[in-house]
Design a protein around this motif. Structure first.
Motif, PDB file in Angstrom:
ATOM      1  N   SER A 154       0.857  -1.189   0.000  1.00 36.30           N
ATOM      2  CA  SER A 154       0.000   0.000   0.000  1.00 36.30           C
ATOM      3  C   SER A 154       0.886   1.228   0.000  1.00 36.30           C
ATOM      4  O   SER A 154       1.842   1.315   0.777  1.00 36.30           O
ATOM      5  N   ASP A 155       0.561   2.186  -0.878  1.00 39.43           N
ATOM      6  CA  ASP A 155       1.238   3.479  -0.884  1.00 39.43           C
ATOM      7  C   ASP A 155       0.218   4.607  -0.816  1.00 39.43           C
ATOM      8  O   ASP A 155       0.412   5.686  -1.370  1.00 39.43           O
ATOM      9  N   ASN A 205       1.860   2.762   5.292  1.00 42.29           N
ATOM     10  CA  ASN A 205       2.303   2.070   4.082  1.00 42.29           C
ATOM     11  C   ASN A 205       3.123   0.831   4.422  1.00 42.29           C
ATOM     12  O   ASN A 205       3.948   0.847   5.329  1.00 42.29           O
TER      13      ASN A 205
END
Length: 681
Positions: A197-198, A229
């Motif tokens: 996840s960013d 993240n």
């Protein structure tokens, strides 16, 4: 089965070895040639003979059990053991457990690491690290994965494996954007698999995976309890003569950015990874996971609060048209429908015109369209025997808000530039953290809140940055440390307050966030049939009683999503929110009132008591949320198997509508009364 915990530390031929057992789990690790490695795992309570373990260690540097990078240098070897001891449990997790600390020191990097292992007798083990700078200069922590190493290493691949690319598989959320939660299914692991996840939050894809060994039939479940993240990497080598799978899970690494800059003498503690190895059915894995979440992850509800209150939320007929008279009338309708809590959601605050709520977040005062504030609304709910909850997106700062005008430097910046019109407040700044905490406290007291509902409708992206001692530090980790402090203090200050988690739906369903909140939004996608596949996917990790799902009129064209019974059942198979029941008491039709009353009555009488600690059986597991499926079938059973329910949702008109389901949550020696809810027979 009685909880079982065992720990043994020994020194053999200059190596330090550590064997931990919890429930059926056996984890054997060792400090071999200066590298801390995983020597072997077992999920049947069997201790592997030392001779067998010795044969698995060929290149310790390739088997390191955690990944730590200081100033861009990966520290795989060079570790010295300084001690191993049982310590106090300061994890913040629920329940009784034993925690063991292995203290390591890397002389060349002047870095200390404490490896913590938490054992509670269940089939999950928790692992986290504390990293300390023992040098005389600042040090940049540039990579951190608390859990890593070889998971499976088969020297002799059975001939029964038809294809070397099919030996291992990984189940994870393939679609990781909003409105697609629960897209959880397997794909073969061929080479390198990377999920991440960013978004600046753990994301709608969740920092979790099931790793499956198709040779042995084992499954490793990994859950990373981090709200920011993250990344999870697996690697297989099908061209090798051996079948090997390795993995690591930790914070998202960005080139040129430190996760944390440690001052001399400073230490920082990582989020935990929770992992369990299983050799059983998918249902057994899910039930062990739910038991662990209920016992260890979720905070206990305040005394006297039902596990699944029936909520009404104002954003139905009053969505962006709020008024005191309208909300009070809506409370009366909710009371008539059998709701137990009333929640005022987005649109109650700000200044100027109504319907500008995304742009004035941060100004947490009742808008002029609520002429007497929120106090009369809160009183009316309480006078009607209902609890009262309030929504406030406390981490946000709207572009038209007075907060943004007065404190433009409170927004997150990345290399000096704001994003999302400065909407994201920077909790990594102590004054912003204090503002968020004090504002929630003020709202709780001013409006007599029984429940506070958070939201998170923006993405922080790769995270903010700051210059620190010649390094560029990414502030995402500091942000979520502050986030954790805010809600830990709230729970301590207001033990009777329920905390509800929403992040544009299920954007933060990681176990780190869930350890702070009592329940959570499942998804902002409220519609069938995808909604049931979403529930099926998310409940592979989280139990249904803490997942919120909506019935109502906030979303347009809902009548295309199934008949009234299907819509109500989809809501009442988890924690229900009714958003828009009827415009007023005089317009609540007898048909709707009768169906609401019947389903809510069944929920209170049967479903809610059943679901509190139910066993969940997925008859149609691993359904991609966007792939058409004829049915989604879920079964809930009480722990003693004395009662249960089966819900079969048909989403295709390609047959006569019948389906055969073999119940799994029954006692084969018992006699049951079966009721078909469609017909009442």
């Amino acid at each position: 089965m009685k909880p079982y915990i065992s720990v043994l530390a020994a020194e053999k031929d200059g190596s330090r070895c550590f064997c931990c057992a919890s429930g059926r789990q056996v984890l054997d690790e060792g400090l071999i040639e200066g590298t801390f490695i995983n020597r072997g795992r077992n999920c049947m309570g069997q201790i592997t003979p030392e001779g067998h373990l010795a044969n698995t260690v060929e290149s310790p540097a390739d088997q390191t059990a955690f990944l730590l990078e200081i100033n861009g240098e990966l520290l795989t070897g060079g570790w010295e053991a300084e001690g191993f001891e049982k310590v106090a449990d300061e994890s913040g997790l629920q329940g009784d457990a034993e925690v063991y600390a292995l203290r390591l020191f890397n002389r060349e990097a002047q870095t200390g690491v404490t490896v913590y292992t938490r054992l509670d007798g269940s089939d999950f083990i928790a692992r986290w690290l504390k990293v300390e700078n023992r040098g005389t200069a600042p040090a940049a922590l540039t990579r951190l994965s608390p859990y890593a190493g070889i998971v499976w290493d088969h020297r002799h691949v059975p001939e029964a494996v038809p294809d070397r690319h099919m030996e291992f598989a990984v189940a994870y959320n393939h679609i990781r954007v909003q409105l697609h939660e629960g897209d959880f299914y397997f794909e073969y692991a061929d080479g390198v698999t990377r999920i991440f996840s960013d978004f600046g939050k753990s994301g709608w894809g969740r920092p979790a995976a099931w790793l499956r060994d198709n040779i042995s039939g084992e499954t490793l479940v990994c859950e990373y309890a981090y709200s920011g993240n993250w990344e999870l990497n697996t690697e297989t080598k099908p061209e090798s003569s051996r079948a090997v799978m390795s993995m690591d899970i930790g914070m998202l690494t960005l080139p040129g950015e430190a996760l944390w800059v440690l001052m001399p003498g400073e230490s920082v503690t990582s989020p935990a990874v929770h992992f369990g190895l299983f050799r059983g059915s998918d249902d057994e894995i899910v039930q062990a996971t739910h038991a662990y979440v209920r016992h260890t992850i979720l905070p206990p509800l305040p005394a006297g609060v039902p596990v699944m209150e029936i909520e009404a939320n104002h954003r139905g007929y009053l969505c962006d048209r709020e008024s005191e008279e309208g909300i009070i009338a809506d409370i009366d309708v909710a009371k008539q429908a059998g709701c137990e809590m009333y929640v005022v959601d987005a649109g109650w605050y700000g200044w100027g015109e109504v319907n500008r709520w995304p742009d004035v977040v941060g100004d947490w005062q009742a808008g002029p369209w609520l002429k007497n504030g929120l106090e009369p609304i809160s009183r009316h709910a309480h006078d009607n025997g209902m609890r009262f909850g309030l929504w406030a997106e406390i981490e946000a700062c709207g572009k038209l808000s007075k907060l943004h005008r007065d404190h433009p430097n409170w927004s997150i910046t990345r290399f000096g530039e704001t994003f999302n019109n400065g909407r994201a407040l920077d909790l990594a700044q102590p004054e912003v953290e204090n503002f968020c905490f004090s504002e929630i406290c003020r709202m709780v007291e001013q409006y007599s809140l029984d429940m506070y509902r958070i939201d998170h409708n923006h993405n922080i992206g790769l995270g903010g940055t700051r210059d620190c001692e010649g390094y560029t530090e990414n502030t995402c980790w500091r942000y979520y440390e502050a986030f954790k402090r805010v809600f830990s203090k709230l729970r301590a200050k207001y033990p009777g307050l329920v905390l509800q988690n929403c992040a544009s739906g299920g954007g933060r369903l990681d176990w780190g966030t869930m350890s702070l909140f009592h329940n959570a939004e499942l998804s902002d996608w409220m519609r069938l049939p995808r909604g049931m596949r979403t529930l099926g996917g998310v409940t592979m990790s989280l139990p249904p009683e803490v997942l919120l799902r909506t019935f109502g009129t906030e979303t347009g064209d809902m009548m295309c999503d199934g008949d009234l019974a299907a819509q109500l059942r989809g809501c009442l198979l988890c924690r229900p929110i009714l958003r828009g029941i009827a415009p007023g008491m005089d317009r609540l039709s007898p048909y709707l009132q009768e169906n609401l009353g019947r389903h809510i009555g069944l929920f209170k009488r049967f479903t809610r008591p059943l679901m509190e600690n139910c066993l969940v059986y997925h008859h149609t597991p691993f359904q991609p949320v966007l792939t058409p499926a004829e049915r989604t079938v879920l079964e809930y059973a009480s722990a003693d198997k004395s009662r249960g329910l089966i819900a079969a949702f048909r989403s295709s008109a390609g047959d006569d509508g019948t389906v055969t389901v073999f119940p799994r949550g029954i006692d084969r020696g018992a006699v049951y009364t079966i009721v078909f809810d469609n017909s009442g027979e």
